[in-house]
Design a protein around this motif. Structure first.
Motif, PDB file in Angstrom:
ATOM      1  N   GLN A 163       0.833  -1.202   0.000  1.00 16.75           N
ATOM      2  CA  GLN A 163       0.000   0.000   0.000  1.00 16.75           C
ATOM      3  C   GLN A 163       0.871   1.257   0.000  1.00 16.75           C
ATOM      4  OE1 GLN A 163      -2.840   0.272   3.198  1.00 16.75           O
ATOM      5  NE2 GLN A 163      -4.058   1.781   2.122  1.00 16.75           N
ATOM      6  N   ASP A 164       1.938   1.262   0.785  1.00 16.34           N
ATOM      7  CA  ASP A 164       2.840   2.417   0.801  1.00 16.34           C
ATOM      8  C   ASP A 164       3.519   2.607  -0.546  1.00 16.34           C
ATOM      9  OD1 ASP A 164       2.210   2.867   3.452  1.00 16.34           O
ATOM     10  OD2 ASP A 164       4.017   1.888   4.226  1.00 16.34           O
ATOM     11  N   ARG A 165       3.961   1.507  -1.144  1.00 17.88           N
ATOM     12  CA  ARG A 165       4.623   1.565  -2.441  1.00 17.88           C
ATOM     13  C   ARG A 165       3.662   2.094  -3.513  1.00 17.88           C
ATOM     14  NH1 ARG A 165       6.300  -3.278  -2.501  1.00 17.88           N
ATOM     15  NH2 ARG A 165       4.540  -4.138  -3.643  1.00 17.88           N
ATOM     16  N   ASN A 166       2.430   1.614  -3.516  1.00 16.71           N
ATOM     17  CA  ASN A 166       1.450   2.075  -4.497  1.00 16.71           C
ATOM     18  C   ASN A 166       1.085   3.537  -4.288  1.00 16.71           C
ATOM     19  OD1 ASN A 166       1.433  -0.373  -5.775  1.00 16.71           O
ATOM     20  ND2 ASN A 166      -0.402  -1.118  -4.754  1.00 16.71           N
ATOM     21  N   THR A 167       1.092   3.996  -3.045  1.00 19.34           N
ATOM     22  CA  THR A 167       0.850   5.415  -2.763  1.00 19.34           C
ATOM     23  C   THR A 167       1.954   6.266  -3.374  1.00 19.34           C
ATOM     24  OG1 THR A 167      -0.292   4.874  -0.712  1.00 19.34           O
ATOM     25  CG2 THR A 167       0.524   7.125  -0.935  1.00 19.34           C
ATOM     26  N   ALA A 168       3.207   5.844  -3.182  1.00 24.12           N
ATOM     27  CA  ALA A 168       4.342   6.593  -3.732  1.00 24.12           C
ATOM     28  C   ALA A 168       4.328   6.580  -5.258  1.00 24.12           C
ATOM     29  CB  ALA A 168       5.653   6.009  -3.210  1.00 24.12           C
ATOM     30  N   ILE A 169       4.052   5.435  -5.840  1.00 24.82           N
ATOM     31  CA  ILE A 169       3.998   5.335  -7.295  1.00 24.82           C
ATOM     32  C   ILE A 169       2.857   6.201  -7.841  1.00 24.82           C
ATOM     33  CG2 ILE A 169       3.501   3.775  -9.229  1.00 24.82           C
ATOM     34  CD1 ILE A 169       4.989   1.603  -7.583  1.00 24.82           C
ATOM     35  N   VAL A 183       3.340   9.282 -10.502  1.00 27.82           N
ATOM     36  CA  VAL A 183       2.646   9.289 -11.790  1.00 27.82           C
ATOM     37  C   VAL A 183       1.664  10.454 -11.857  1.00 27.82           C
ATOM     38  CG1 VAL A 183       1.013   7.995 -13.227  1.00 27.82           C
ATOM     39  CG2 VAL A 183       2.946   6.822 -12.175  1.00 27.82           C
ATOM     40  N   GLY A 184       0.969  10.706 -10.763  1.00 25.67           N
ATOM     41  CA  GLY A 184       0.031  11.823 -10.728  1.00 25.67           C
ATOM     42  C   GLY A 184       0.716  13.169 -10.899  1.00 25.67           C
ATOM     43  N   ALA A 185       1.899  13.319 -10.316  1.00 24.50           N
ATOM     44  CA  ALA A 185       2.644  14.576 -10.457  1.00 24.50           C
ATOM     45  C   ALA A 185       3.039  14.814 -11.906  1.00 24.50           C
ATOM     46  CB  ALA A 185       3.880  14.556  -9.571  1.00 24.50           C
ATOM     47  N   VAL A 186       3.523  13.767 -12.560  1.00 26.98           N
ATOM     48  CA  VAL A 186       3.907  13.905 -13.963  1.00 26.98           C
ATOM     49  C   VAL A 186       2.687  14.196 -14.830  1.00 26.98           C
ATOM     50  CG1 VAL A 186       4.875  12.670 -15.948  1.00 26.98           C
ATOM     51  CG2 VAL A 186       5.969  12.479 -13.714  1.00 26.98           C
ATOM     52  N   ALA A 187       1.608  13.469 -14.597  1.00 25.06           N
ATOM     53  CA  ALA A 187       0.390  13.690 -15.376  1.00 25.06           C
ATOM     54  C   ALA A 187      -0.190  15.080 -15.116  1.00 25.06           C
ATOM     55  CB  ALA A 187      -0.651  12.623 -15.047  1.00 25.06           C
ATOM     56  N   GLY A 188      -0.216  15.497 -13.854  1.00 23.68           N
ATOM     57  CA  GLY A 188      -0.740  16.823 -13.529  1.00 23.68           C
ATOM     58  C   GLY A 188       0.083  17.931 -14.157  1.00 23.68           C
ATOM     59  N   ALA A 224       1.910  17.628 -16.906  1.00 20.73           N
ATOM     60  CA  ALA A 224       1.702  17.581 -18.355  1.00 20.73           C
ATOM     61  C   ALA A 224       0.354  18.184 -18.742  1.00 20.73           C
ATOM     62  CB  ALA A 224       1.792  16.145 -18.851  1.00 20.73           C
ATOM     63  N   LEU A 225      -0.684  17.860 -17.982  1.00 23.80           N
ATOM     64  CA  LEU A 225      -2.023  18.349 -18.312  1.00 23.80           C
ATOM     65  C   LEU A 225      -2.196  19.840 -18.051  1.00 23.80           C
ATOM     66  CD1 LEU A 225      -4.189  15.384 -16.988  1.00 23.80           C
ATOM     67  CD2 LEU A 225      -3.729  15.998 -19.365  1.00 23.80           C
ATOM     68  N   SER A 226      -1.435  20.371 -17.108  1.00 23.70           N
ATOM     69  CA  SER A 226      -1.589  21.786 -16.772  1.00 23.70           C
ATOM     70  C   SER A 226      -0.516  22.658 -17.421  1.00 23.70           C
ATOM     71  CB  SER A 226      -1.554  21.963 -15.254  1.00 23.70           C
ATOM     72  OG  SER A 226      -0.258  21.670 -14.762  1.00 23.70           O
ATOM     73  N   GLY A 227       0.272  22.082 -18.298  1.00 19.69           N
ATOM     74  CA  GLY A 227       1.300  22.870 -18.967  1.00 19.69           C
ATOM     75  C   GLY A 227       2.461  23.237 -18.077  1.00 19.69           C
ATOM     76  N   GLY A 228       2.756  22.428 -17.080  1.00 18.68           N
ATOM     77  CA  GLY A 228       3.878  22.678 -16.194  1.00 18.68           C
ATOM     78  C   GLY A 228       3.547  23.507 -14.973  1.00 18.68           C
ATOM     79  N   SER A 229       2.286  23.733 -14.712  1.00 22.43           N
ATOM     80  CA  SER A 229       1.865  24.526 -13.562  1.00 22.43           C
ATOM     81  C   SER A 229       2.219  23.804 -12.258  1.00 22.43           C
ATOM     82  CB  SER A 229       0.357  24.744 -13.619  1.00 22.43           C
ATOM     83  OG  SER A 229      -0.156  25.144 -12.375  1.00 22.43           O
ATOM     84  N   ALA A 230       2.743  24.549 -11.297  1.00 24.84           N
ATOM     85  CA  ALA A 230       3.079  23.958 -10.003  1.00 24.84           C
ATOM     86  C   ALA A 230       1.824  23.443  -9.307  1.00 24.84           C
ATOM     87  CB  ALA A 230       3.780  24.986  -9.119  1.00 24.84           C
ATOM     88  N   LEU A 231       0.739  24.178  -9.408  1.00 26.82           N
ATOM     89  CA  LEU A 231      -0.513  23.760  -8.791  1.00 26.82           C
ATOM     90  C   LEU A 231      -1.030  22.467  -9.426  1.00 26.82           C
ATOM     91  CD1 LEU A 231      -2.702  24.395  -6.736  1.00 26.82           C
ATOM     92  CD2 LEU A 231      -3.854  25.750  -8.485  1.00 26.82           C
ATOM     93  N   GLY A 232      -0.907  22.359 -10.734  1.00 23.06           N
ATOM     94  CA  GLY A 232      -1.316  21.140 -11.422  1.00 23.06           C
ATOM     95  C   GLY A 232      -0.460  19.951 -11.022  1.00 23.06           C
ATOM     96  N   VAL A 282      -3.826  13.637  -5.921  1.00 23.70           N
ATOM     97  CA  VAL A 282      -4.867  12.733  -6.431  1.00 23.70           C
ATOM     98  C   VAL A 282      -4.275  11.357  -6.722  1.00 23.70           C
ATOM     99  CG1 VAL A 282      -6.439  12.332  -8.361  1.00 23.70           C
ATOM    100  CG2 VAL A 282      -6.320  14.588  -7.310  1.00 23.70           C
ATOM    101  N   GLY A 283      -3.113  11.324  -7.348  1.00 25.45           N
ATOM    102  CA  GLY A 283      -2.462  10.047  -7.651  1.00 25.45           C
ATOM    103  C   GLY A 283      -2.094   9.270  -6.400  1.00 25.45           C
TER     104      GLY A 283
END
Length: 73
Positions: A28-34, A38-43, A45-53, A60-61
């Motif tokens: 569970q800890d490993r999946n939380t970190a992963i 992944v969520g940070a990279v996706a956020g 990419a989707l927000s155009g590099g925004s820190a908030l995104g 969320v990830g």
């Protein structure tokens, strides 16, 4: 290379290096970190590099990764 590309690459490198420390974590800890990585990279990419995104995507990830492997009672 602009600042957004540098930030994206730094995020990916930090995620990969952070995940290398997952050897002694529970599933569970490993999946939380992963999920957070992944969520940070996706956020980002989707927000155009925004820190908030990026931060929002990581949050969320992480929650999704945590709940995916949640032990059942």
């Amino acid at each position: 290379m602009n600042i957004k590309q540098i930030a994206m690459r730094a995020t990916i490198v930090a995620s990969v290096l952070g995940l290398s420390a997952c050897a002694n974590m529970s599933a569970q800890d490993r999946n939380t970190a992963i999920g957070a990585g992944v969520g940070a990279v996706a956020g980002s990419a989707l927000s155009g590099g925004s820190a908030l995104g990026t931060v929002g995507g990581a949050a969320v990830g992480g929650v999704i990764g945590n709940q995916v492997s949640k032990p059942t009672r």
